[in-house]
Design an enzyme around this catalytic site. Sequence first.
Site, PDB file in Angstrom:
ATOM      1  N   GLU A 154      74.600  38.503  67.998  1.00 60.18           N
ATOM      2  CA  GLU A 154      75.476  38.509  66.463  1.00 60.18           C
ATOM      3  C   GLU A 154      75.755  39.944  66.260  1.00 60.18           C
ATOM      4  O   GLU A 154      76.724  40.093  65.561  1.00 60.18           O
ATOM      5  CB  GLU A 154      74.584  38.149  65.469  1.00 60.18           C
ATOM      6  CG  GLU A 154      73.307  39.045  64.992  1.00 60.18           C
ATOM      7  CD  GLU A 154      72.432  38.465  64.259  1.00 60.18           C
ATOM      8  OE1 GLU A 154      72.659  37.582  63.273  1.00 60.18           O
ATOM      9  OE2 GLU A 154      71.281  39.026  64.089  1.00 60.18           O
ATOM     10  N   GLY A 194      62.510  38.426  57.253  1.00 60.84           N
ATOM     11  CA  GLY A 194      62.892  37.148  57.553  1.00 60.84           C
ATOM     12  C   GLY A 194      61.598  36.548  58.451  1.00 60.84           C
ATOM     13  O   GLY A 194      60.806  37.201  58.881  1.00 60.84           O
ATOM     14  N   ILE A 221      61.685  38.622  65.433  1.00 65.56           N
ATOM     15  CA  ILE A 221      62.500  37.902  66.735  1.00 65.56           C
ATOM     16  C   ILE A 221      63.261  39.023  67.420  1.00 65.56           C
ATOM     17  O   ILE A 221      63.275  38.762  68.603  1.00 65.56           O
ATOM     18  CB  ILE A 221      63.230  36.754  66.382  1.00 65.56           C
ATOM     19  CG1 ILE A 221      64.262  37.097  65.356  1.00 65.56           C
ATOM     20  CG2 ILE A 221      61.893  35.735  65.860  1.00 65.56           C
ATOM     21  CD1 ILE A 221      65.210  35.743  65.694  1.00 65.56           C
ATOM     22  N   ASP A 222      63.707  39.944  66.701  1.00 67.37           N
ATOM     23  CA  ASP A 222      64.678  40.883  67.309  1.00 67.37           C
ATOM     24  C   ASP A 222      64.082  41.733  68.202  1.00 67.37           C
ATOM     25  O   ASP A 222      64.735  42.664  69.046  1.00 67.37           O
ATOM     26  CB  ASP A 222      65.485  41.607  66.154  1.00 67.37           C
ATOM     27  CG  ASP A 222      66.520  40.628  65.481  1.00 67.37           C
ATOM     28  OD1 ASP A 222      66.764  39.508  65.643  1.00 67.37           O
ATOM     29  OD2 ASP A 222      67.220  41.323  64.526  1.00 67.37           O
ATOM     30  N   GLN A 238      66.441  29.259  66.357  1.00 66.15           N
ATOM     31  CA  GLN A 238      65.718  30.140  67.073  1.00 66.15           C
ATOM     32  C   GLN A 238      64.398  31.080  66.317  1.00 66.15           C
ATOM     33  O   GLN A 238      63.817  31.449  66.894  1.00 66.15           O
ATOM     34  CB  GLN A 238      66.630  31.279  67.858  1.00 66.15           C
ATOM     35  CG  GLN A 238      67.144  32.354  66.896  1.00 66.15           C
ATOM     36  CD  GLN A 238      68.387  32.742  67.321  1.00 66.15           C
ATOM     37  OE1 GLN A 238      68.600  33.692  68.398  1.00 66.15           O
ATOM     38  NE2 GLN A 238      69.693  32.412  66.909  1.00 66.15           N
ATOM     39  N   GLY A 257      62.221  47.139  57.759  1.00 60.80           N
ATOM     40  CA  GLY A 257      62.344  47.461  56.269  1.00 60.80           C
ATOM     41  C   GLY A 257      60.877  47.192  55.730  1.00 60.80           C
ATOM     42  O   GLY A 257      60.781  48.043  55.044  1.00 60.80           O
TER      43      GLY A 257
HETATM   44  O1  F6P Z   1      65.864  40.406  61.687  1.00 62.98           O
HETATM   45  C1  F6P Z   1      65.782  39.063  62.127  1.00 62.98           C
HETATM   46  C2  F6P Z   1      66.968  38.202  61.785  1.00 62.98           C
HETATM   47  O2  F6P Z   1      66.663  36.993  62.610  1.00 62.98           O
HETATM   48  C3  F6P Z   1      68.357  39.000  62.492  1.00 62.98           C
HETATM   49  O3  F6P Z   1      68.402  38.801  63.732  1.00 62.98           O
HETATM   50  C4  F6P Z   1      69.429  38.064  61.653  1.00 62.98           C
HETATM   51  O4  F6P Z   1      70.497  38.879  61.528  1.00 62.98           O
HETATM   52  C5  F6P Z   1      68.564  38.010  60.149  1.00 62.98           C
HETATM   53  O5  F6P Z   1      67.189  37.977  60.490  1.00 62.98           O
HETATM   54  C6  F6P Z   1      68.826  36.690  59.565  1.00 62.98           C
HETATM   55  O6  F6P Z   1      68.489  36.925  58.062  1.00 62.98           O
HETATM   56  P1  F6P Z   1      68.826  35.824  57.200  1.00 62.98           P
HETATM   57  O7  F6P Z   1      67.729  34.637  57.349  1.00 62.98           O
HETATM   58  O8  F6P Z   1      68.269  36.370  55.936  1.00 62.98           O
HETATM   59  O9  F6P Z   1      70.164  35.403  57.266  1.00 62.98           O
END
Ligand code: F6P
Length: 365
Positions: free
Chosen positions: A239, A16, A143-144, A291, A121
């Site tokens: 989430e 991401g 960001i996590d 965010q 990953g």
């Molecule tokens: O890993 C970062 C993150 O922002 C997670 O918090 C979230 O679950 C995920 O990416 C969302 O990914 P995508 O943009 O593929 O929906």
Amino acid sequence: MTTTKLKRVGILTGGGDCPGLNAVIRSIAKPAMSFFGATVIGIEDGFEGLVEGRARELTPKDIGGIVNLGGTILGTSNKGNPFKFPVETPQGVEIFDYSDNAIRNYKDWELDALIAIGGDGTMHIVDRFTDLGLNFIGVPKTIDNDLAATDVTFGYDSAVSVATEAIDRLHTTASSHHRVMVIEVMGRYAGWIALGSGLAGGADVILIPEIPFRWERVHEHVLRRSKHGSRFSIVCVAEGARPAEGDLVVKETDAKRTDPIRLGGVGEYVGKQIQEGTGLETRVAVLGHVQRGGSPTPYDRILATKFGSMALEIASQGKFGHMVSLKGNEVVAVPVKEAILKLRTVPPDSQLILAARAVGTCFGD
Ligand code: F6P
């Protein structure tokens, strides 16, 4: 110390996107061009581009004026793991090992080093290619903030800043209407964003994956506030939060993704349960990708710049299979193997949790 001639340096961004990626790209590419006289190859869309042979040479113009730019000028993808590459077939999505294609492209491009900027990953993939003899360096982003072996990842500060502003805004509408406002923020397996923004924004309840919650505790807390304190409550939920007797709320699964589970929806679930369990009028806001987008904060621009320049430095020292990492105030190099051992989750007895509890925050436990 080994030194490596850096004539051709590759850069890719995987997973991401995240504020600060461009600041890293800039701080690798600028010194690579000016100090090493190297050619910098920008690989498009992360590992997908490495497998499919999509890359372009970056020019000084490409990397000018991007320190403050969100997203990534290279593009990214969370679907291109070369060792488990998803391909659409008439039978549906099938997974193949395309790592040979990736290695062939790396060799065709004559790379002396490939710097991969990404999360958990990406670091797993960096580790596998390192074992296969490729000159990979990792730069941790997400960001996590859930990567082990670094105190913090860039992007986290920007996400917390956006989420905190959202909570500030929800406060005024919640207090005017005497409502419960639930805000869902990102954080798959770690609750750093919910904890950071919840604490900074003064949320009354913070629900994170590390502390499974009980509905009665949450209901009691908001009811007590409604009767004896302020007539509103702010509930900040990650989430990946889940009740003690319940599961993750999954929006969909997608076999093409490196992590097939896409989370989302726990905010609605929590809001519904609170309204039904307390009778208090409740509204839900889902912050989503807001965010993750937009400009990085000054903190993230600075950290990203330190990470990028150090990544190039350790590449020149031949420290392949390492990831740059923040330890205290210093950026150092750590083996990628250390970074992928486990996720960096919130310790339930951490100072942050204790401080939040001290100011009356409920974690639902
Ligand atoms: O890993 C970062 C993150 O922002 C997670 O918090 C979230 O679950 C995920 O990416 C969302 O990914 P995508 O943009 O593929 O929906």
